[in-house]
Write a protein that holds these residues in place. Structure first.
Motif, short mmCIF file in Angstrom:
data_model
loop_
_atom_site.label_atom_id
_atom_site.label_comp_id
_atom_site.label_asym_id
_atom_site.label_seq_id
_atom_site.Cartn_x
_atom_site.Cartn_y
_atom_site.Cartn_z
N THR A 1 139.47 49.01 44.89
CA THR A 1 138.31 48.64 45.70
C THR A 1 138.63 47.56 46.72
N LEU B 1 135.96 38.57 50.60
CA LEU B 1 134.93 38.56 49.57
C LEU B 1 133.69 39.33 50.01
N ARG B 2 133.38 39.28 51.29
CA ARG B 2 132.22 40.00 51.80
C ARG B 2 132.39 41.51 51.62
N GLU B 3 133.62 41.98 51.80
CA GLU B 3 133.88 43.41 51.74
C GLU B 3 134.27 43.90 50.35
N ASP C 1 134.06 44.93 46.56
CA ASP C 1 133.03 45.48 45.67
C ASP C 1 132.42 44.35 44.83
N PRO C 2 131.10 44.17 44.88
CA PRO C 2 130.46 43.08 44.14
C PRO C 2 130.71 43.12 42.64
N ALA C 3 131.11 44.28 42.12
CA ALA C 3 131.36 44.40 40.68
C ALA C 3 132.70 43.80 40.27
N ARG D 1 130.68 34.14 46.36
CA ARG D 1 131.19 35.47 46.00
C ARG D 1 130.77 36.52 46.99
N SER D 2 129.65 36.33 47.65
CA SER D 2 129.15 37.27 48.65
C SER D 2 129.92 37.20 49.97
N GLY D 3 130.76 36.16 50.13
CA GLY D 3 131.45 35.93 51.39
C GLY D 3 130.71 34.95 52.30
N ASP D 4 129.49 34.60 51.93
CA ASP D 4 128.74 33.62 52.72
C ASP D 4 129.32 32.23 52.51
N GLN E 1 131.70 31.88 40.61
CA GLN E 1 132.71 32.59 41.40
C GLN E 1 132.84 32.05 42.82
#
Length: 301
Positions: free
Chosen positions: A6, A48-50, A52-54, A155-158, A179
């Protein structure tokens, strides 16, 4: 699905199945499913933005306060290298420090700039990211005393800038979002003479050398002090000094330190810590809390 299936494109270095034992002080433990060393903050945020959040993400500094379990760490381990190790003077009392900068670099730069109050960082074998996350401290000072703000990538890339109030510091703990990776921090001290700063750093270094097993494979202070008591005192009173399990030993020099005598697995080290906790609980009723972070999965999982 593994992290490798991923992963987005990156700027930096990606290493699949990367051994982590060489990167941590205990020199034990398994591999990271993927190790990512980003080229800069933008590269980390984009990745991190791209991603997979899992897929779980964990930051790794100098690995001094860490047990990597023998089954390794799933997901992505982020290690901040040289691009994150810069320390710059902002004004007469303030430094901007990269998340990968060591305590020795920060304290030495502060000395050269005539900024006092950061000498205690000389004694903590870690990086700025770890100090911020764990409210690292020693010799009567802690990160909460010097932190102005920190920049993190979620973790979201923000990206976020957090204040000490946002981190809700307590003893060796913060409310850093799960994270999140600390990429920089601003520390403030006070104006002082470089010679006086160096003298305090020398005093701290000598104290550590005299009381701690610095030349061993260790992880630093194992348990939080059960205030007002000291962890080493209740461990010693419970008869644990020198106790061994497998290749792991409670240090005879400072019994709040666990040692890898050379062949210890991470399971040996963690099991020894749990045995110490059990004996202390039975002896004095004191419930020791781990200060060392334990991450990853055991082999039996």
């Amino acid at each position: 699905m593994s992290a490798a299936d991923t992963l987005p494109a990156v700027r930096g270095k990606l290493t699949p199945n990367a051994p982590l034992a060489p990167l941590v002080w205990f020199k034990a433990g398994g591999a990271a499913e993927t190790l990512f060393e980003p080229a800069d903050v933008d590269a980390l945020a984009d990745f991190l933005r791209e991603l997979d959040p899992a897929v779980p993400v964990m930051g790794l500094g100098l690995g001094s306060n860490l047990i990597i379990r023998d089954g390794g760490v799933p997901g992505v381990v982020v290690r901040l290298g040289k691009p994150f190790a810069r320390v710059t003077k902002l004004d007469e009392t303030t430094l901007q420090c990269g998340g990968g900068a060591s305590g020795i670099l920060v304290s030495s730069t502060a000395r050269d700039c005539g900024i006092g109050g950061l000498e205690f960082l000389r004694s903590i074998p870690g990086t700025v990211g770890g100090f911020v996350k764990m409210n690292g401290g020693a010799y009567g000072r802690e990160t909460a005393d010097i932190l102005v703000s920190c920049d993190v990538v979620l973790r979201s890339g923000d990206r976020r800038t957090l204040s000490p109030a946002d981190l809700a510091y307590t003893y060796r703990h913060s409310a850093l979002p799960d994270q999140a990776i600390v990429v920089s921090a601003t520390f403030r001290g006070h104006v002082a003479e470089p010679d006086a700063i160096q003298a305090e750093m020398d005093r701290i270094a000598a104290s550590r050398e005299a009381s701690q097993p610095l030349r061993s494979k260790t992880g630093g202070s194992t348990f939080k002090n059960p205030l007002p008591k000291k962890a080493w005192e209740v461990i010693d009173a419970a008869g644990c000094r020198g106790l061994t399990i497998g290749g792991a030993q409670v240090s005879e020099k400072h019994c709040n330190f666990l040692l890898n005598l050379g062949s210890a697995t991470s399971a040996d080290i963690e099991n020894l810590g749990e045995e110490v906790r059990r004996r202390v609980r039975e002896h004095s009723g004191t419930e020791l809390e781990w200060e060392i972070q334990r991450v990853g999965v055991s082999e039996r999982e």
